[in-house]
Motif scaffolding. Structure first.
Motif, PDB file in Angstrom:
ATOM      1  N   LYS A 286       0.814  -1.160  -0.048  1.00 37.23           N
ATOM      2  CA  LYS A 286      -0.201   0.104   0.064  1.00 37.23           C
ATOM      3  C   LYS A 286       0.881   1.150  -0.010  1.00 37.23           C
ATOM      4  CE  LYS A 286      -3.599  -2.796   0.377  1.00 37.23           C
ATOM      5  NZ  LYS A 286      -4.055  -3.220  -0.968  1.00 37.23           N
ATOM      6  N   MET A 287       1.268   1.571  -1.026  1.00 37.35           N
ATOM      7  CA  MET A 287       2.219   2.747  -1.275  1.00 37.35           C
ATOM      8  C   MET A 287       1.239   4.328  -1.536  1.00 37.35           C
ATOM      9  SD  MET A 287       4.879   1.648  -4.092  1.00 37.35           S
ATOM     10  CE  MET A 287       6.290   2.423  -3.565  1.00 37.35           C
ATOM     11  N   THR A 288       1.609   5.276  -0.948  1.00 34.76           N
ATOM     12  CA  THR A 288       1.147   6.358  -1.015  1.00 34.76           C
ATOM     13  C   THR A 288       1.078   7.152  -2.631  1.00 34.76           C
ATOM     14  OG1 THR A 288       2.859   7.954  -0.858  1.00 34.76           O
ATOM     15  CG2 THR A 288       1.720   7.274   1.257  1.00 34.76           C
ATOM     16  N   TYR A 289       0.289   7.987  -3.032  1.00 36.96           N
ATOM     17  CA  TYR A 289       0.330   8.442  -4.318  1.00 36.96           C
ATOM     18  C   TYR A 289       1.523   9.026  -4.572  1.00 36.96           C
ATOM     19  CZ  TYR A 289      -0.477  11.718  -8.179  1.00 36.96           C
ATOM     20  OH  TYR A 289      -0.445  12.223  -9.420  1.00 36.96           O
ATOM     21  N   GLU A 290       2.171   9.733  -3.709  1.00 38.44           N
ATOM     22  CA  GLU A 290       3.717  10.347  -4.027  1.00 38.44           C
ATOM     23  C   GLU A 290       4.730   9.215  -3.970  1.00 38.44           C
ATOM     24  OE1 GLU A 290       1.702  11.332  -1.441  1.00 38.44           O
ATOM     25  OE2 GLU A 290       1.211  13.140  -1.968  1.00 38.44           O
TER      26      GLU A 290
END
Length: 69
Positions: A32-36
Motif C-alpha cells: 500500500k504505497m501513497t500517491y507520492e
C-alpha cells in the motif's frame, strides 16, 4: 487484456506473475504505497516490480521523507 502475465522485476530481475486482469489478486496489491511514493517509483521504473522491491522502495522513500524533516 490477459489475466496473468509472467514478468521479470525491472529492479531485481526476479520472475513473478502479474495479474493485470485481476489486480486485487496480484502480488503488488499487498503493498500500500501513497500517491507520492507511487509517483517516485514511476519516475525510476516504467514497468512492474515485484512486491519485495516495491516494499524496499517504500521503506527507502519513507526514510528519505523523515530525513528531510
Amino acid at each position: 487484456m490477459p489475466e496473468h502475465e509472467i514478468k521479470n522485476c525491472q529492479r531485481c530481475g526476479k520472475t513473478f506473475e502479474c495479474k493485470v486482469g485481476n489486480v486485487t489478486h496480484c502480488q503488488c496489491y499487498e503493498v500500500k504505497m501513497t500517491y507520492e511514493e507511487t509517483q517516485k517509483m514511476r519516475q525510476e521504473f516504467d514497468d512492474c516490480l515485484c512486491a519485495a522491491c516495491m516494499l524496499d522502495l517504500q521503506i527507502k522513500y519513507r526514510k528519505e521523507e523523515i530525513e528531510k524533516k
